[in-house]
Design a protein around this motif. Structure first.
Motif, PDB file in Angstrom:
ATOM      1  N   ALA A 101       6.252  20.172  11.276  1.00 58.75           N
ATOM      2  CA  ALA A 101       7.335  20.752  10.484  1.00 58.75           C
ATOM      3  C   ALA A 101       7.186  20.541   8.989  1.00 58.75           C
ATOM      4  CB  ALA A 101       8.675  20.164  10.943  1.00 58.75           C
ATOM      5  N   GLY A 102       6.317  19.627   8.569  1.00 59.36           N
ATOM      6  CA  GLY A 102       6.195  19.346   7.149  1.00 59.36           C
ATOM      7  C   GLY A 102       5.339  18.131   6.890  1.00 59.36           C
ATOM      8  N   MET A 103       5.629  17.437   5.788  1.00 57.10           N
ATOM      9  CA  MET A 103       4.827  16.291   5.392  1.00 57.10           C
ATOM     10  C   MET A 103       5.717  15.163   4.896  1.00 57.10           C
ATOM     11  SD  MET A 103       1.475  17.918   3.492  1.00 57.10           S
ATOM     12  CE  MET A 103       0.655  16.304   3.597  1.00 57.10           C
ATOM     13  N   GLY A 104       5.125  13.977   4.821  1.00 62.61           N
ATOM     14  CA  GLY A 104       5.815  12.821   4.297  1.00 62.61           C
ATOM     15  C   GLY A 104       4.870  11.942   3.504  1.00 62.61           C
ATOM     16  N   GLY A 127       0.809  -1.203   0.000  1.00 60.43           N
ATOM     17  CA  GLY A 127       0.000   0.000   0.000  1.00 60.43           C
ATOM     18  C   GLY A 127       0.844   1.256   0.000  1.00 60.43           C
ATOM     19  N   ALA A 128       0.210   2.363   0.330  1.00 65.10           N
ATOM     20  CA  ALA A 128       0.867   3.664   0.341  1.00 65.10           C
ATOM     21  C   ALA A 128       0.232   4.535   1.410  1.00 65.10           C
ATOM     22  CB  ALA A 128       0.762   4.333  -1.027  1.00 65.10           C
ATOM     23  N   GLY A 129       0.975   5.557   1.836  1.00 66.26           N
ATOM     24  CA  GLY A 129       0.462   6.434   2.873  1.00 66.26           C
ATOM     25  C   GLY A 129       0.950   7.862   2.712  1.00 66.26           C
ATOM     26  N   ILE A 130       0.314   8.757   3.449  1.00 73.26           N
ATOM     27  CA  ILE A 130       0.701  10.166   3.465  1.00 73.26           C
ATOM     28  C   ILE A 130       0.408  10.711   4.858  1.00 73.26           C
ATOM     29  CG2 ILE A 130      -1.554  10.997   2.660  1.00 73.26           C
ATOM     30  CD1 ILE A 130      -0.017  13.131   1.045  1.00 73.26           C
ATOM     31  N   GLY A 131       1.191  11.692   5.294  1.00 74.30           N
ATOM     32  CA  GLY A 131       0.956  12.213   6.642  1.00 74.30           C
ATOM     33  C   GLY A 131       1.776  13.439   6.948  1.00 74.30           C
ATOM     34  N   VAL A 132       1.712  13.858   8.207  1.00 78.69           N
ATOM     35  CA  VAL A 132       2.438  15.051   8.658  1.00 78.69           C
ATOM     36  C   VAL A 132       3.661  14.632   9.471  1.00 78.69           C
ATOM     37  CG1 VAL A 132       0.372  16.479   8.686  1.00 78.69           C
ATOM     38  CG2 VAL A 132       1.048  15.273  10.759  1.00 78.69           C
ATOM     39  N   GLN A 143      14.677  21.004   5.229  1.00 78.21           N
ATOM     40  CA  GLN A 143      15.390  19.941   4.553  1.00 78.21           C
ATOM     41  C   GLN A 143      14.392  18.951   3.961  1.00 78.21           C
ATOM     42  OE1 GLN A 143      16.244  17.346   8.624  1.00 78.21           O
ATOM     43  NE2 GLN A 143      17.679  17.124   6.957  1.00 78.21           N
ATOM     44  N   ASP A 144      14.849  18.178   2.986  1.00 76.62           N
ATOM     45  CA  ASP A 144      14.054  17.079   2.462  1.00 76.62           C
ATOM     46  C   ASP A 144      14.984  15.925   2.136  1.00 76.62           C
ATOM     47  OD1 ASP A 144      15.050  18.624   0.208  1.00 76.62           O
ATOM     48  OD2 ASP A 144      13.824  17.330  -1.058  1.00 76.62           O
ATOM     49  N   PHE A 145      14.471  14.701   2.264  1.00 76.44           N
ATOM     50  CA  PHE A 145      15.280  13.503   2.036  1.00 76.44           C
ATOM     51  C   PHE A 145      14.364  12.306   1.846  1.00 76.44           C
ATOM     52  CE2 PHE A 145      14.909  14.389   6.578  1.00 76.44           C
ATOM     53  CZ  PHE A 145      14.393  13.200   7.076  1.00 76.44           C
ATOM     54  N   VAL A 146      14.935  11.223   1.351  1.00 73.51           N
ATOM     55  CA  VAL A 146      14.204   9.963   1.263  1.00 73.51           C
ATOM     56  C   VAL A 146      14.664   9.068   2.409  1.00 73.51           C
ATOM     57  CG1 VAL A 146      13.879  10.126  -1.228  1.00 73.51           C
ATOM     58  CG2 VAL A 146      15.868   8.904  -0.317  1.00 73.51           C
ATOM     59  N   PHE A 147      13.802   8.131   2.785  1.00 72.95           N
ATOM     60  CA  PHE A 147      14.142   7.242   3.885  1.00 72.95           C
ATOM     61  C   PHE A 147      13.692   5.827   3.571  1.00 72.95           C
ATOM     62  CE2 PHE A 147       9.750   8.244   4.777  1.00 72.95           C
ATOM     63  CZ  PHE A 147       9.230   7.106   5.373  1.00 72.95           C
ATOM     64  N   LYS A 162       9.384  -0.229   4.270  1.00 70.07           N
ATOM     65  CA  LYS A 162       8.777   1.031   3.851  1.00 70.07           C
ATOM     66  C   LYS A 162       9.840   1.900   3.197  1.00 70.07           C
ATOM     67  CE  LYS A 162       5.693   3.031   6.386  1.00 70.07           C
ATOM     68  NZ  LYS A 162       4.961   3.736   7.470  1.00 70.07           N
ATOM     69  N   PHE A 163       9.428   2.599   2.146  1.00 73.68           N
ATOM     70  CA  PHE A 163      10.304   3.547   1.453  1.00 73.68           C
ATOM     71  C   PHE A 163       9.514   4.829   1.254  1.00 73.68           C
ATOM     72  CE2 PHE A 163      11.948   5.513  -2.450  1.00 73.68           C
ATOM     73  CZ  PHE A 163      13.300   5.598  -2.131  1.00 73.68           C
ATOM     74  N   GLY A 164      10.108   5.984   1.609  1.00 74.24           N
ATOM     75  CA  GLY A 164       9.324   7.199   1.524  1.00 74.24           C
ATOM     76  C   GLY A 164      10.148   8.457   1.343  1.00 74.24           C
ATOM     77  N   TYR A 165       9.416   9.576   1.304  1.00 77.43           N
ATOM     78  CA  TYR A 165      10.002  10.894   1.097  1.00 77.43           C
ATOM     79  C   TYR A 165       9.478  11.837   2.170  1.00 77.43           C
ATOM     80  CZ  TYR A 165      10.553  15.569  -0.966  1.00 77.43           C
ATOM     81  OH  TYR A 165      10.853  16.895  -1.170  1.00 77.43           O
ATOM     82  N   ILE A 166      10.377  12.632   2.751  1.00 78.46           N
ATOM     83  CA  ILE A 166      10.028  13.589   3.804  1.00 78.46           C
ATOM     84  C   ILE A 166      10.485  14.972   3.387  1.00 78.46           C
ATOM     85  CG2 ILE A 166      10.637  14.345   6.142  1.00 78.46           C
ATOM     86  CD1 ILE A 166      10.707  11.372   6.929  1.00 78.46           C
TER      87      ILE A 166
END
Length: 293
Positions: A225-228, A199-204, A272-276, A250-254
């Protein structure tokens, strides 16, 4: 006599041929008379609309390098290609003591199946992000304070002595997310099930960032501070229709554009932004919200 014999055979055939049908009719009549209802078959776990599950586990995480921009009164600069790591707590009683569970890198899930094999999942991912202190990074921008401007040499700054900057999200890098997950049964036995999900997700992002810049008092407070966003997959081993062991990747972007760097209401901030990437494991419990006999 022959006629009687033939009639008897025909009647026997009719009676025995109707036995199953008559039995079902009797059962239906009995249900009507007694008020009994036919039994519902109990559904397999993690499969039917109306089922729920809760989960608690622990994670390890990795982060890509990122550019971090700092701005405030008298400075506006960027540190390029900054590396960082997670900070797992040493294994011990802290992992099982409910009064200390937020100390570790933990995960919580609560899922509800809105359709067969499709769940809406509320998640809390408590990761920890620690900037590598022993590194020299490229610098771009300006600082008005001569002491800290003097730490920049040939367009670079060495962070090793902690005088210029310490930067962490260790209480922690909190990703509060909502996701959709589809579940598919792989193994279905009497007392054990193996179910795959994706699946997939989105959040703060709701970190408690520990930042000390230019020797100022350390900023240490929760803040949106932002979203992911993320994609995820998991294997769920369910015992006796209820107890669950879960392994998830899990693989994502913040993207955090408003990281507080001071304790007061000054406009100082970082972005800042990065992948995790994250791997987590733990235990859970699944149950039905609908009653089955």
């Amino acid at each position: 006599m022959k006629k009687l014999f033939v009639i008897g055979v025909m009647m026997s055939s009719f009676v025995f041929g109707q036995k199953e049908k008559d039995t079902l009719s009797v059962e239906r009549n009995l249900e009507t008379f007694t008020g009994a209802t036919p039994k519902k078959q109990k559904p397999d776990p993690l499969s039917k609309k109306g089922q729920m599950f809760v989960f608690f586990g622990w994670n390890r995480a990795a982060f890509s390098n990122s550019d971090i921009n700092f701005s405030g009164n008298g400075y506006n600069f960027q540190l390029n290609n900054v590396s960082a790591h997670d900070r797992p707590t040493k294994f011990g009683i802290v992992y099982f003591d409910p009064t200390w569970f937020t100390v570790v890198q933990y995960n919580f899930r609560a899922g509800y199946f809105i359709k067969d094999n499709l769940a809406l999942v509320l998640g809390i991912d408590h990761m920890k992000y620690v900037m590598d202190q022993n590194q020299t990074v490229n610098f771009k921008g300006h600082i008005s304070d001569p002491t800290y401007a003097g730490m920049v040499q040939n367009g670079q700054v060495n962070l090793a002595d902690e005088k210029f900057l310490t930067f962490e999200h260790t209480d922690g890098l909190n990703y509060e997310n909502l996701g959709l997950e589809r579940y598919q049964s792989l193994i279905n036995k009497k007392n054990i099930d193996l179910v795959w999900s994706y699946g997939a997700g989105i959040g703060v992002m709701f970190p408690k960032s520990n930042v000390r810049l230019f020797g100022n008092e350390r900023s240490d407070r929760f803040h949106v501070a932002g979203m992911g966003t993320d994609v995820r997959t998991s294997l769920n081993l369910v015992f006796w229709n209820h107890w669950m062991a879960r392994l998830e990747g899990k693989f994502g972007y913040i993207n955090m554009w408003d990281i507080k760097t001071t304790l007061n209401n000054k406009p100082d901030k970082a972005r800042q932004d990065f992948v995790f990437g994250q791997v987590l494991a733990g235990i859970g419990y699944t149950f039905n919200t609908k009653k089955y006999n």
